[in-house]
Design a protein around this motif. Structure first.
Motif, PDB file in Angstrom:
ATOM      1  N   UNK A 232       0.812  -1.218   0.000  1.00 26.87           N
ATOM      2  CA  UNK A 232       0.000   0.000   0.000  1.00 26.87           C
ATOM      3  C   UNK A 232       0.846   1.269   0.000  1.00 26.87           C
ATOM      4  N   UNK A 233       2.169   1.083   0.081  1.00 24.89           N
ATOM      5  CA  UNK A 233       3.054   2.246   0.220  1.00 24.89           C
ATOM      6  C   UNK A 233       2.909   3.243  -0.922  1.00 24.89           C
ATOM      7  N   UNK A 234       2.749   2.730  -2.156  1.00 27.11           N
ATOM      8  CA  UNK A 234       2.636   3.685  -3.270  1.00 27.11           C
ATOM      9  C   UNK A 234       1.212   4.195  -3.452  1.00 27.11           C
ATOM     10  N   UNK A 235       0.310   3.790  -2.576  1.00 24.04           N
ATOM     11  CA  UNK A 235      -1.068   4.289  -2.707  1.00 24.04           C
ATOM     12  C   UNK A 235      -1.388   5.349  -1.662  1.00 24.04           C
ATOM     13  N   UNK A 236      -0.487   5.541  -0.720  1.00 23.67           N
ATOM     14  CA  UNK A 236      -0.867   6.354   0.443  1.00 23.67           C
ATOM     15  C   UNK A 236      -1.183   7.807   0.099  1.00 23.67           C
ATOM     16  N   UNK A 237      -0.644   8.299  -1.035  1.00 25.58           N
ATOM     17  CA  UNK A 237      -0.941   9.691  -1.388  1.00 25.58           C
ATOM     18  C   UNK A 237      -2.167   9.809  -2.285  1.00 25.58           C
ATOM     19  N   UNK A 238      -2.777   8.665  -2.632  1.00 25.27           N
ATOM     20  CA  UNK A 238      -3.971   8.718  -3.482  1.00 25.27           C
ATOM     21  C   UNK A 238      -5.159   9.223  -2.672  1.00 25.27           C
ATOM     22  N   UNK A 239      -5.957  10.101  -3.304  1.00 23.29           N
ATOM     23  CA  UNK A 239      -7.141  10.574  -2.589  1.00 23.29           C
ATOM     24  C   UNK A 239      -8.053   9.405  -2.218  1.00 23.29           C
ATOM     25  N   UNK A 240      -8.656   9.470  -1.077  1.00 25.35           N
ATOM     26  CA  UNK A 240      -9.625   8.495  -0.565  1.00 25.35           C
ATOM     27  C   UNK A 240      -9.018   7.152  -0.212  1.00 25.35           C
TER      28      UNK A 240
END
Lengths: 123, 448
Positions: B393-401
Protein backbone atom coordinates in the motif's frame (compact mmCIF):
# COMPACT_ATOMS: atom_id res chain seq x y z
CA UNK A 1 0.38 15.04 56.00
CA UNK A 2 2.55 14.16 53.05
CA UNK A 3 1.00 14.86 49.65
CA UNK A 4 2.41 13.71 46.32
CA UNK A 5 1.35 15.87 43.36
CA UNK A 6 1.76 14.32 39.90
CA UNK A 7 1.46 16.57 36.82
CA UNK A 8 3.51 17.16 33.71
CA UNK A 9 2.93 20.93 33.98
CA UNK A 10 6.00 22.16 35.92
CA UNK A 11 4.32 25.38 37.08
CA UNK A 12 2.00 23.27 39.22
CA UNK A 13 4.73 23.17 41.90
CA UNK A 14 4.91 26.97 42.30
CA UNK A 15 1.13 27.13 42.31
CA UNK A 16 0.72 24.52 45.04
CA UNK A 17 3.52 26.00 47.13
CA UNK A 18 1.88 29.40 47.04
CA UNK A 19 -1.66 28.17 47.48
CA UNK A 20 -0.68 26.04 50.49
CA UNK A 21 2.05 28.38 51.79
CA UNK A 22 0.38 28.70 55.20
CA UNK A 23 -0.12 24.95 55.61
CA UNK A 24 3.47 24.33 54.46
CA UNK A 25 4.83 27.00 56.83
CA UNK A 26 2.95 25.51 59.75
CA UNK A 27 4.17 22.02 58.81
CA UNK A 28 0.59 20.87 58.52
CA UNK A 29 1.17 19.70 54.95
CA UNK A 30 4.23 18.54 53.13
CA UNK A 31 4.28 18.49 49.31
CA UNK A 32 6.34 16.34 46.98
CA UNK A 33 6.14 16.77 43.19
CA UNK A 34 6.52 14.29 40.35
CA UNK A 35 6.25 15.24 36.65
CA UNK A 36 5.30 11.86 35.28
CA UNK A 37 3.68 8.60 36.31
CA UNK A 38 7.01 6.83 36.31
CA UNK A 39 8.56 9.47 38.53
CA UNK A 40 5.65 9.11 40.95
CA UNK A 41 6.00 5.32 41.10
CA UNK A 42 9.75 5.70 41.61
CA UNK A 43 9.14 8.04 44.54
CA UNK A 44 6.57 5.72 46.05
CA UNK A 45 8.98 2.80 45.69
CA UNK A 46 11.70 4.78 47.49
CA UNK A 47 9.48 6.14 50.24
CA UNK A 48 7.05 3.42 51.16
CA UNK A 49 3.97 4.42 53.12
CA UNK A 50 5.12 8.01 53.34
CA UNK A 51 2.63 9.69 51.08
CA UNK A 52 -0.87 9.33 52.39
CA UNK A 53 -2.42 11.42 49.66
CA UNK A 54 -1.72 11.45 45.96
CA UNK A 55 -3.08 14.14 43.63
CA UNK A 56 -2.61 13.14 40.01
CA UNK A 57 -3.28 14.63 36.61
CA UNK A 58 -4.75 12.19 34.10
CA UNK A 59 -3.34 13.48 30.86
CA UNK A 60 0.43 13.13 30.90
CA UNK A 61 2.93 11.99 28.31
CA UNK A 62 4.00 8.42 28.88
CA UNK A 63 2.13 6.76 31.73
CA UNK A 64 -1.30 8.31 32.13
CA UNK A 65 -2.84 9.23 35.47
CA UNK A 66 -5.29 6.36 35.16
CA UNK A 67 -2.49 3.86 34.67
CA UNK A 68 -0.70 5.32 37.65
CA UNK A 69 -3.91 5.01 39.66
CA UNK A 70 -4.21 1.38 38.60
CA UNK A 71 -0.60 0.68 39.59
CA UNK A 72 -0.98 2.35 42.98
CA UNK A 73 -4.24 0.65 43.81
CA UNK A 74 -2.92 -2.79 42.90
CA UNK A 75 0.56 -2.49 44.47
CA UNK A 76 0.02 -0.42 47.60
CA UNK A 77 -2.80 -2.10 49.45
CA UNK A 78 -1.95 -1.69 53.13
CA UNK A 79 -2.78 1.00 53.90
CA UNK A 80 -4.21 2.13 50.58
CA UNK A 81 -3.22 5.73 49.86
CA UNK A 82 -5.94 8.22 48.98
CA UNK A 83 -5.78 9.13 45.29
CA UNK A 84 -7.52 12.17 43.84
CA UNK A 85 -7.58 12.73 40.10
CA UNK A 86 -7.23 16.26 38.79
CA UNK A 87 -7.86 16.67 35.10
CA UNK A 88 -8.79 19.08 32.35
CA UNK A 89 -11.14 16.42 30.99
CA UNK A 90 -14.31 17.10 32.92
CA UNK A 91 -16.41 14.61 30.97
CA UNK A 92 -18.42 11.82 32.50
CA UNK A 93 -16.45 9.08 30.82
CA UNK A 94 -13.21 10.20 32.43
CA UNK A 95 -14.95 10.47 35.78
CA UNK A 96 -16.45 6.98 35.55
CA UNK A 97 -13.17 5.48 34.42
CA UNK A 98 -11.30 7.08 37.31
CA UNK A 99 -13.89 6.00 39.85
CA UNK A 100 -14.00 2.44 38.58
CA UNK A 101 -10.20 2.28 38.87
CA UNK A 102 -10.63 3.18 42.55
CA UNK A 103 -10.02 6.93 42.65
CA UNK A 104 -11.14 8.53 45.90
CA UNK A 105 -12.13 11.79 44.28
CA UNK A 106 -12.23 13.58 40.98
CA UNK A 107 -11.49 17.30 40.47
CA UNK A 108 -11.40 19.29 37.27
CA UNK A 109 -9.09 22.03 36.05
CA UNK A 110 -9.13 24.99 36.48
CA UNK A 111 -8.67 23.74 40.06
CA UNK A 112 -10.74 25.26 42.84
CA UNK A 113 -8.18 25.33 45.68
CA UNK A 114 -10.76 26.28 48.32
CA UNK A 115 -12.69 23.16 47.44
CA UNK A 116 -9.48 21.11 47.46
CA UNK A 117 -8.52 22.46 50.89
CA UNK A 118 -11.97 21.61 52.17
CA UNK A 119 -11.61 18.04 50.91
CA UNK A 120 -8.11 17.67 52.35
CA UNK A 121 -9.30 18.76 55.78
CA UNK A 122 -11.94 16.05 55.80
CA UNK A 123 -9.59 13.18 55.11
CA UNK B 1 -30.31 -10.11 -108.30
CA UNK B 2 -32.43 -10.75 -105.26
CA UNK B 3 -29.52 -9.84 -102.95
CA UNK B 4 -30.47 -6.12 -103.04
CA UNK B 5 -33.91 -6.82 -101.62
CA UNK B 6 -32.61 -9.04 -98.85
CA UNK B 7 -30.04 -6.34 -98.07
CA UNK B 8 -32.74 -3.66 -98.02
CA UNK B 9 -34.80 -5.74 -95.59
CA UNK B 10 -31.74 -6.43 -93.38
CA UNK B 11 -30.56 -2.81 -93.43
CA UNK B 12 -34.01 -1.43 -92.60
CA UNK B 13 -34.36 -3.95 -89.84
CA UNK B 14 -30.95 -2.94 -88.53
CA UNK B 15 -31.90 0.73 -88.74
CA UNK B 16 -35.13 0.23 -86.88
CA UNK B 17 -33.45 -1.87 -84.24
CA UNK B 18 -30.42 0.33 -83.84
CA UNK B 19 -32.22 3.64 -83.69
CA UNK B 20 -35.28 2.31 -81.92
CA UNK B 21 -37.36 4.22 -84.43
CA UNK B 22 -40.58 2.65 -83.18
CA UNK B 23 -40.15 4.64 -80.02
CA UNK B 24 -38.04 7.62 -81.04
CA UNK B 25 -39.47 8.55 -84.50
CA UNK B 26 -42.78 6.79 -85.05
CA UNK B 27 -43.29 8.69 -88.32
CA UNK B 28 -40.07 7.40 -89.82
CA UNK B 29 -40.68 3.98 -88.44
CA UNK B 30 -43.88 3.85 -90.51
CA UNK B 31 -41.98 4.85 -93.63
CA UNK B 32 -39.29 2.27 -93.00
CA UNK B 33 -41.91 -0.37 -92.39
CA UNK B 34 -43.58 0.58 -95.67
CA UNK B 35 -40.23 0.32 -97.42
CA UNK B 36 -39.69 -3.15 -95.95
CA UNK B 37 -43.08 -4.29 -97.10
CA UNK B 38 -42.38 -2.86 -100.55
CA UNK B 39 -39.07 -4.66 -100.68
CA UNK B 40 -40.67 -7.94 -99.57
CA UNK B 41 -43.35 -7.52 -102.25
CA UNK B 42 -40.75 -6.78 -104.91
CA UNK B 43 -38.72 -9.79 -103.82
CA UNK B 44 -41.81 -11.94 -104.05
CA UNK B 45 -42.56 -10.51 -107.49
CA UNK B 46 -39.03 -11.19 -108.66
CA UNK B 47 -39.22 -14.78 -107.48
CA UNK B 48 -42.69 -15.17 -109.02
CA UNK B 49 -41.61 -13.89 -112.44
CA UNK B 50 -38.33 -15.68 -112.08
CA UNK B 51 -36.19 -13.94 -114.50
CA UNK B 52 -34.99 -10.63 -115.47
CA UNK B 53 -37.41 -7.91 -114.62
CA UNK B 54 -35.70 -4.56 -114.98
CA UNK B 55 -38.62 -2.57 -113.51
CA UNK B 56 -38.30 -4.41 -110.21
CA UNK B 57 -34.58 -3.80 -110.13
CA UNK B 58 -35.00 -0.07 -110.70
CA UNK B 59 -37.61 0.05 -108.04
CA UNK B 60 -35.15 -1.56 -105.68
CA UNK B 61 -32.66 1.18 -106.51
CA UNK B 62 -35.28 3.78 -105.80
CA UNK B 63 -35.85 2.28 -102.38
CA UNK B 64 -32.11 2.29 -101.87
CA UNK B 65 -31.59 5.89 -102.78
CA UNK B 66 -34.53 7.00 -100.77
CA UNK B 67 -33.07 5.15 -97.78
CA UNK B 68 -29.64 6.69 -98.31
CA UNK B 69 -31.23 10.08 -98.69
CA UNK B 70 -33.08 9.65 -95.43
CA UNK B 71 -29.97 8.55 -93.55
CA UNK B 72 -27.79 11.38 -94.86
CA UNK B 73 -30.38 14.12 -94.67
CA UNK B 74 -31.56 13.51 -91.11
CA UNK B 75 -29.39 14.10 -88.12
CA UNK B 76 -31.11 11.51 -85.99
CA UNK B 77 -29.81 8.77 -88.37
CA UNK B 78 -26.21 9.78 -87.94
CA UNK B 79 -25.34 6.53 -86.16
CA UNK B 80 -26.66 4.57 -89.14
CA UNK B 81 -24.11 6.12 -91.50
CA UNK B 82 -21.43 3.38 -91.05
CA UNK B 83 -24.04 0.84 -92.13
CA UNK B 84 -24.76 2.81 -95.26
CA UNK B 85 -21.03 3.24 -95.97
CA UNK B 86 -20.64 -0.52 -95.74
CA UNK B 87 -23.35 -1.10 -98.28
CA UNK B 88 -22.85 1.91 -100.56
CA UNK B 89 -19.96 0.51 -102.70
CA UNK B 90 -21.96 -2.59 -103.44
CA UNK B 91 -25.09 -0.61 -104.33
CA UNK B 92 -23.15 1.74 -106.61
CA UNK B 93 -21.30 -1.08 -108.33
CA UNK B 94 -24.57 -3.02 -108.76
CA UNK B 95 -26.15 0.11 -110.22
CA UNK B 96 -23.24 0.64 -112.62
CA UNK B 97 -23.39 -3.03 -113.50
CA UNK B 98 -27.12 -2.88 -114.19
CA UNK B 99 -26.85 0.37 -116.15
CA UNK B 100 -24.07 -0.98 -118.35
CA UNK B 101 -25.96 -4.18 -118.85
CA UNK B 102 -28.95 -2.19 -120.05
CA UNK B 103 -27.03 0.35 -122.03
CA UNK B 104 -24.53 -1.59 -124.06
CA UNK B 105 -23.78 -5.25 -124.15
CA UNK B 106 -20.41 -4.52 -125.72
CA UNK B 107 -19.10 -2.32 -123.03
CA UNK B 108 -20.66 -4.51 -120.37
CA UNK B 109 -18.81 -7.54 -121.69
CA UNK B 110 -15.45 -5.79 -121.80
CA UNK B 111 -16.00 -4.38 -118.29
CA UNK B 112 -17.78 -7.30 -116.75
CA UNK B 113 -14.60 -8.85 -115.25
CA UNK B 114 -13.75 -5.59 -113.55
CA UNK B 115 -17.30 -5.12 -112.39
CA UNK B 116 -17.50 -8.67 -111.02
CA UNK B 117 -14.21 -8.14 -109.20
CA UNK B 118 -15.50 -4.79 -107.94
CA UNK B 119 -18.72 -6.35 -106.71
CA UNK B 120 -16.75 -9.12 -105.08
CA UNK B 121 -14.52 -6.58 -103.31
CA UNK B 122 -17.52 -4.47 -102.35
CA UNK B 123 -19.05 -7.58 -100.72
CA UNK B 124 -15.74 -8.22 -98.95
CA UNK B 125 -15.77 -4.56 -97.93
CA UNK B 126 -19.32 -4.96 -96.67
CA UNK B 127 -18.47 -8.05 -94.63
CA UNK B 128 -15.30 -6.40 -93.30
CA UNK B 129 -17.26 -3.28 -92.33
CA UNK B 130 -19.84 -5.45 -90.72
CA UNK B 131 -17.22 -7.30 -88.69
CA UNK B 132 -15.51 -4.03 -87.69
CA UNK B 133 -18.84 -2.48 -86.90
CA UNK B 134 -19.75 -5.45 -84.76
CA UNK B 135 -16.47 -5.26 -82.95
CA UNK B 136 -16.88 -1.57 -82.37
CA UNK B 137 -20.37 -2.17 -81.20
CA UNK B 138 -19.17 -4.78 -78.75
CA UNK B 139 -16.42 -2.47 -77.55
CA UNK B 140 -18.92 0.32 -77.14
CA UNK B 141 -21.25 -1.94 -75.28
CA UNK B 142 -18.44 -3.02 -73.05
CA UNK B 143 -17.55 0.58 -72.42
CA UNK B 144 -21.17 1.35 -71.75
CA UNK B 145 -21.25 -1.54 -69.28
CA UNK B 146 -18.16 -0.18 -67.58
CA UNK B 147 -19.68 3.29 -67.46
CA UNK B 148 -22.88 1.88 -66.04
CA UNK B 149 -20.89 -0.04 -63.49
CA UNK B 150 -18.94 3.09 -62.65
CA UNK B 151 -22.16 5.01 -62.36
CA UNK B 152 -23.56 2.33 -60.09
CA UNK B 153 -20.39 2.42 -58.03
CA UNK B 154 -20.42 6.18 -57.76
CA UNK B 155 -24.10 6.09 -56.80
CA UNK B 156 -23.25 3.50 -54.17
CA UNK B 157 -20.34 5.63 -52.99
CA UNK B 158 -22.54 8.67 -52.81
CA UNK B 159 -25.09 6.71 -50.82
CA UNK B 160 -22.43 5.41 -48.47
CA UNK B 161 -21.05 8.91 -48.16
CA UNK B 162 -24.46 10.21 -47.23
CA UNK B 163 -24.90 7.46 -44.70
CA UNK B 164 -21.45 8.18 -43.36
CA UNK B 165 -22.22 11.84 -43.07
CA UNK B 166 -25.38 11.08 -41.14
CA UNK B 167 -23.41 8.79 -38.86
CA UNK B 168 -20.72 11.41 -38.40
CA UNK B 169 -23.34 13.98 -37.54
CA UNK B 170 -24.90 11.58 -35.03
CA UNK B 171 -21.54 10.79 -33.47
CA UNK B 172 -20.63 14.43 -33.32
CA UNK B 173 -23.86 15.18 -31.55
CA UNK B 174 -23.20 12.31 -29.16
CA UNK B 175 -19.67 13.47 -28.51
CA UNK B 176 -20.78 17.03 -27.97
CA UNK B 177 -23.32 15.82 -25.48
CA UNK B 178 -20.74 13.65 -23.77
CA UNK B 179 -18.34 16.55 -23.66
CA UNK B 180 -20.96 18.72 -22.06
CA UNK B 181 -21.81 16.00 -19.57
CA UNK B 182 -18.14 15.57 -18.74
CA UNK B 183 -17.68 19.27 -18.33
CA UNK B 184 -20.64 19.34 -16.01
CA UNK B 185 -19.22 16.39 -14.08
CA UNK B 186 -15.88 18.15 -13.88
CA UNK B 187 -17.46 21.27 -12.46
CA UNK B 188 -19.32 19.18 -9.93
CA UNK B 189 -16.15 17.30 -9.07
CA UNK B 190 -14.29 20.52 -8.53
CA UNK B 191 -16.92 21.84 -6.16
CA UNK B 192 -17.07 18.47 -4.43
CA UNK B 193 -13.32 18.51 -4.09
CA UNK B 194 -13.46 21.95 -2.52
CA UNK B 195 -16.16 20.70 -0.15
CA UNK B 196 -14.12 17.62 0.68
CA UNK B 197 -11.04 19.68 1.45
CA UNK B 198 -13.15 21.79 3.75
CA UNK B 199 -14.73 18.75 5.39
CA UNK B 200 -11.30 17.16 5.79
CA UNK B 201 -10.23 20.32 7.60
CA UNK B 202 -13.32 20.14 9.75
CA UNK B 203 -12.79 16.44 10.43
CA UNK B 204 -9.28 17.11 11.63
CA UNK B 205 -10.59 20.05 13.60
CA UNK B 206 -13.01 17.64 15.26
CA UNK B 207 -10.06 15.48 16.21
CA UNK B 208 -8.48 18.57 17.64
CA UNK B 209 -11.33 19.90 19.75
CA UNK B 210 -10.72 17.61 22.70
CA UNK B 211 -7.03 18.41 22.53
CA UNK B 212 -7.84 22.08 22.31
CA UNK B 213 -10.15 21.92 25.33
CA UNK B 214 -7.44 20.23 27.33
CA UNK B 215 -4.80 22.61 26.11
CA UNK B 216 -6.90 25.59 27.10
CA UNK B 217 -8.01 24.28 30.49
CA UNK B 218 -4.42 23.78 31.60
CA UNK B 219 -3.21 27.37 31.00
CA UNK B 220 -6.54 28.61 32.34
CA UNK B 221 -5.90 26.66 35.53
CA UNK B 222 -2.72 28.67 36.01
CA UNK B 223 -4.20 31.99 34.96
CA UNK B 224 -7.11 31.66 37.41
CA UNK B 225 -5.14 30.29 40.34
CA UNK B 226 -2.05 32.48 39.99
CA UNK B 227 -4.19 35.60 39.86
CA UNK B 228 -6.23 34.50 42.90
CA UNK B 229 -3.16 33.58 44.89
CA UNK B 230 -1.49 36.85 43.85
CA UNK B 231 -4.33 38.88 45.25
CA UNK B 232 -4.01 36.92 48.51
CA UNK B 233 -0.28 37.53 48.46
CA UNK B 234 -0.81 41.26 48.01
CA UNK B 235 -3.04 41.29 51.11
CA UNK B 236 -0.31 39.47 53.00
CA UNK B 237 2.25 41.93 51.69
CA UNK B 238 0.15 44.79 52.98
CA UNK B 239 0.00 43.13 56.39
CA UNK B 240 3.77 42.66 56.38
CA UNK B 241 4.25 46.31 55.43
CA UNK B 242 1.90 47.36 58.24
CA UNK B 243 4.00 45.28 60.61
CA UNK B 244 7.03 47.06 59.12
CA UNK B 245 8.36 43.71 57.95
CA UNK B 246 10.01 45.07 54.82
CA UNK B 247 12.11 42.08 53.86
CA UNK B 248 9.15 39.71 53.93
CA UNK B 249 7.12 42.24 51.89
CA UNK B 250 9.85 42.29 49.20
CA UNK B 251 9.86 38.51 49.03
CA UNK B 252 6.13 38.47 48.55
CA UNK B 253 6.37 41.18 45.88
CA UNK B 254 8.92 39.06 44.00
CA UNK B 255 6.52 36.11 44.15
CA UNK B 256 3.68 38.24 42.83
CA UNK B 257 5.87 39.47 39.99
CA UNK B 258 6.76 35.87 39.12
CA UNK B 259 3.09 34.93 39.26
CA UNK B 260 2.14 37.72 36.90
CA UNK B 261 4.77 36.54 34.43
CA UNK B 262 3.29 33.06 34.62
CA UNK B 263 -0.19 34.48 34.05
CA UNK B 264 1.05 36.30 30.96
CA UNK B 265 2.81 33.17 29.73
CA UNK B 266 -0.19 30.89 30.15
CA UNK B 267 -2.59 33.52 28.82
CA UNK B 268 -0.52 33.74 25.66
CA UNK B 269 -0.42 29.96 25.48
CA UNK B 270 -4.22 29.79 25.46
CA UNK B 271 -4.35 32.62 22.95
CA UNK B 272 -2.00 30.82 20.57
CA UNK B 273 -4.09 27.68 20.76
CA UNK B 274 -7.32 29.48 19.93
CA UNK B 275 -5.62 31.37 17.11
CA UNK B 276 -4.19 28.15 15.75
CA UNK B 277 -7.61 26.55 15.86
CA UNK B 278 -9.18 29.46 13.99
CA UNK B 279 -6.41 29.41 11.47
CA UNK B 280 -6.85 25.73 10.95
CA UNK B 281 -10.54 26.00 10.17
CA UNK B 282 -10.19 29.05 7.97
CA UNK B 283 -9.95 28.36 4.25
CA UNK B 284 -6.41 28.68 3.10
CA UNK B 285 -5.34 32.15 2.05
CA UNK B 286 -2.30 30.67 0.28
CA UNK B 287 -0.32 33.48 1.79
CA UNK B 288 3.12 32.61 3.02
CA UNK B 289 4.43 34.32 6.09
CA UNK B 290 7.46 33.93 8.34
CA UNK B 291 6.69 31.16 10.83
CA UNK B 292 8.62 29.57 13.67
CA UNK B 293 8.40 26.02 12.40
CA UNK B 294 9.55 24.56 15.73
CA UNK B 295 6.75 26.27 17.65
CA UNK B 296 4.21 25.28 15.01
CA UNK B 297 5.36 21.66 15.08
CA UNK B 298 5.30 21.54 18.87
CA UNK B 299 1.84 23.07 19.03
CA UNK B 300 0.31 20.61 16.60
CA UNK B 301 2.10 17.69 18.23
CA UNK B 302 0.53 18.56 21.57
CA UNK B 303 -2.88 19.18 20.03
CA UNK B 304 -3.01 15.90 18.19
CA UNK B 305 -1.71 14.00 21.20
CA UNK B 306 -4.31 15.43 23.52
CA UNK B 307 -6.96 15.02 20.88
CA UNK B 308 -6.26 11.31 20.77
CA UNK B 309 -5.98 11.08 24.53
CA UNK B 310 -9.38 12.67 24.86
CA UNK B 311 -10.89 9.98 22.70
CA UNK B 312 -8.98 7.07 24.12
CA UNK B 313 -8.13 7.51 27.79
CA UNK B 314 -5.92 4.45 27.92
CA UNK B 315 -3.71 5.76 25.14
CA UNK B 316 -0.31 7.16 25.75
CA UNK B 317 2.99 7.47 23.94
CA UNK B 318 6.41 8.84 24.60
CA UNK B 319 7.07 11.92 22.54
CA UNK B 320 10.66 12.70 21.71
CA UNK B 321 11.32 16.06 20.13
CA UNK B 322 14.56 17.35 18.70
CA UNK B 323 14.15 20.86 17.38
CA UNK B 324 16.97 22.68 15.63
CA UNK B 325 16.99 26.13 17.23
CA UNK B 326 19.04 27.63 14.40
CA UNK B 327 16.17 27.45 11.90
CA UNK B 328 14.53 30.72 12.86
CA UNK B 329 11.48 31.72 10.87
CA UNK B 330 10.74 30.33 7.42
CA UNK B 331 8.20 31.43 4.83
CA UNK B 332 5.28 29.01 4.74
CA UNK B 333 1.49 28.97 4.84
CA UNK B 334 1.16 28.12 8.54
CA UNK B 335 -2.33 26.62 8.56
CA UNK B 336 -1.50 24.37 5.62
CA UNK B 337 1.80 23.12 7.00
CA UNK B 338 -0.04 22.74 10.32
CA UNK B 339 -2.56 20.48 8.62
CA UNK B 340 0.22 18.36 7.15
CA UNK B 341 1.91 18.02 10.54
CA UNK B 342 -1.37 17.31 12.29
CA UNK B 343 -2.10 14.62 9.73
CA UNK B 344 1.30 12.98 10.16
CA UNK B 345 1.03 13.10 13.96
CA UNK B 346 -2.50 11.73 13.97
CA UNK B 347 -1.41 8.88 11.71
CA UNK B 348 1.62 8.17 13.90
CA UNK B 349 -0.44 8.12 17.08
CA UNK B 350 -3.08 5.98 15.42
CA UNK B 351 -0.41 3.53 14.36
CA UNK B 352 1.26 3.16 17.77
CA UNK B 353 -2.13 2.98 19.44
CA UNK B 354 -3.18 0.12 17.15
CA UNK B 355 0.06 -1.72 17.86
CA UNK B 356 -0.37 -1.20 21.59
CA UNK B 357 -3.80 -2.80 21.45
CA UNK B 358 -2.25 -5.89 19.88
CA UNK B 359 0.90 -6.21 21.94
CA UNK B 360 -0.19 -4.84 25.31
CA UNK B 361 2.36 -4.10 28.03
CA UNK B 362 5.40 -5.42 26.17
CA UNK B 363 5.32 -2.49 23.82
CA UNK B 364 6.25 1.11 24.50
CA UNK B 365 4.65 3.45 21.97
CA UNK B 366 6.96 6.26 20.96
CA UNK B 367 7.06 9.10 18.50
CA UNK B 368 10.04 11.11 17.36
CA UNK B 369 9.73 14.54 15.86
CA UNK B 370 12.73 16.49 14.66
CA UNK B 371 13.56 19.59 12.66
CA UNK B 372 16.90 20.28 11.06
CA UNK B 373 18.37 23.07 9.02
CA UNK B 374 20.50 22.16 6.04
CA UNK B 375 21.84 24.13 3.10
CA UNK B 376 18.86 25.74 1.30
CA UNK B 377 16.31 23.55 3.04
CA UNK B 378 14.85 22.43 6.32
CA UNK B 379 13.94 18.87 7.11
CA UNK B 380 11.09 17.76 9.34
CA UNK B 381 10.96 14.10 10.35
CA UNK B 382 8.04 12.35 12.00
CA UNK B 383 8.78 8.82 13.08
CA UNK B 384 6.80 6.27 15.04
CA UNK B 385 7.48 2.72 16.17
CA UNK B 386 3.99 1.58 15.30
CA UNK B 387 2.62 -0.88 12.77
CA UNK B 388 4.48 0.55 9.77
CA UNK B 389 3.07 0.65 6.27
CA UNK B 390 2.83 -2.58 4.23
CA UNK B 391 4.84 -2.39 1.00
CA UNK B 392 1.78 -3.15 -1.11
CA UNK B 393 0.00 0.00 0.00
CA UNK B 394 3.05 2.25 0.22
CA UNK B 395 2.64 3.68 -3.27
CA UNK B 396 -1.07 4.29 -2.71
CA UNK B 397 -0.87 6.35 0.44
CA UNK B 398 -0.94 9.69 -1.39
CA UNK B 399 -3.97 8.72 -3.48
CA UNK B 400 -7.14 10.57 -2.59
CA UNK B 401 -9.63 8.49 -0.56
CA UNK B 402 -7.08 5.80 0.16
CA UNK B 403 -7.29 4.87 3.81
CA UNK B 404 -6.45 1.82 5.88
CA UNK B 405 -8.68 3.01 8.69
CA UNK B 406 -12.16 1.49 9.18
CA UNK B 407 -15.03 3.25 7.43
CA UNK B 408 -15.92 6.49 9.12
CA UNK B 409 -12.58 6.88 10.86
CA UNK B 410 -10.56 8.35 8.04
CA UNK B 411 -11.48 10.48 5.05
CA UNK B 412 -8.57 9.14 3.02
CA UNK B 413 -7.72 12.69 2.10
CA UNK B 414 -5.15 13.51 4.76
CA UNK B 415 -1.98 12.39 3.02
CA UNK B 416 -3.26 13.29 -0.43
CA UNK B 417 -3.86 16.87 0.67
CA UNK B 418 -0.56 16.87 2.57
CA UNK B 419 1.22 15.81 -0.59
CA UNK B 420 -0.35 18.67 -2.54
CA UNK B 421 0.46 21.20 0.17
CA UNK B 422 4.11 20.18 0.40
CA UNK B 423 4.88 19.61 -3.28
CA UNK B 424 2.60 22.01 -5.13
CA UNK B 425 2.27 24.89 -2.69
CA UNK B 426 5.68 24.85 -1.07
CA UNK B 427 7.83 23.21 -3.73
CA UNK B 428 9.08 20.65 -1.22
CA UNK B 429 9.05 16.87 -1.01
CA UNK B 430 7.41 14.36 1.27
CA UNK B 431 8.76 10.82 1.46
CA UNK B 432 8.05 7.80 3.58
CA UNK B 433 10.36 5.11 4.88
CA UNK B 434 8.90 2.17 6.68
CA UNK B 435 9.30 -1.38 7.83
CA UNK B 436 6.18 -3.32 8.56
CA UNK B 437 5.53 -3.79 12.29
CA UNK B 438 8.63 -1.80 13.15
CA UNK B 439 8.44 1.83 12.16
CA UNK B 440 7.23 4.49 9.77
CA UNK B 441 9.11 7.68 9.11
CA UNK B 442 7.88 10.59 7.06
CA UNK B 443 10.37 13.18 5.90
CA UNK B 444 9.33 16.62 4.71
CA UNK B 445 11.85 18.80 2.96
CA UNK B 446 10.99 22.46 2.50
CA UNK B 447 13.17 24.80 0.46
CA UNK B 448 14.19 28.01 2.20
Amino acid sequence: MKILVVDDEKDIQVLFEQRFRKEIRSGEMNFVFAYSGNEALFYLGQHKHEAVLILSDINMPGMSGLQLLHEIKSNYKTPPPTVMMITAYGDEESYNKAMSEGANDFLTKPLDFNLLKEKLKNI
Amino acid sequence: MSLEFILVIVVIRQLRKKLETAKAFPKWDKILLTLTIAAVCLLALQIAFSGYTSLIIWLSYLIWFYLIYIVFSRNEYITAKPLIFAILPYIILSLVNDILQQASKEIYKSWSNFLDAGIFFSIVWMVAMWIIGNKQKKALEKEKQIRLEEERQSKLTAMLKDQLEIQVAERTAELTQQKEELQHALTELKSTQAQLIQSEKMASLGELTAGIAHEIQNPLNFVNNFSEVSSELLEEMQAELDADNKEEAFNIAADVKQNLEKIIYHGKRADAIVKGMLQHSRSSSDKKEPVDINALTDEYLRLSYHGLRAKDKSFNATMNTDFDGSIGKINIVPQDIGRVLLNLFTNAFYSVSAKKKNLGNDYDPAIWVSTKKEVNKIIIKVRDNGTGIPQKVLDKIYQPFFTTKPTGEGTGLGLSLSYDIITKMHGGTITAETKENEFAEFTIELPV
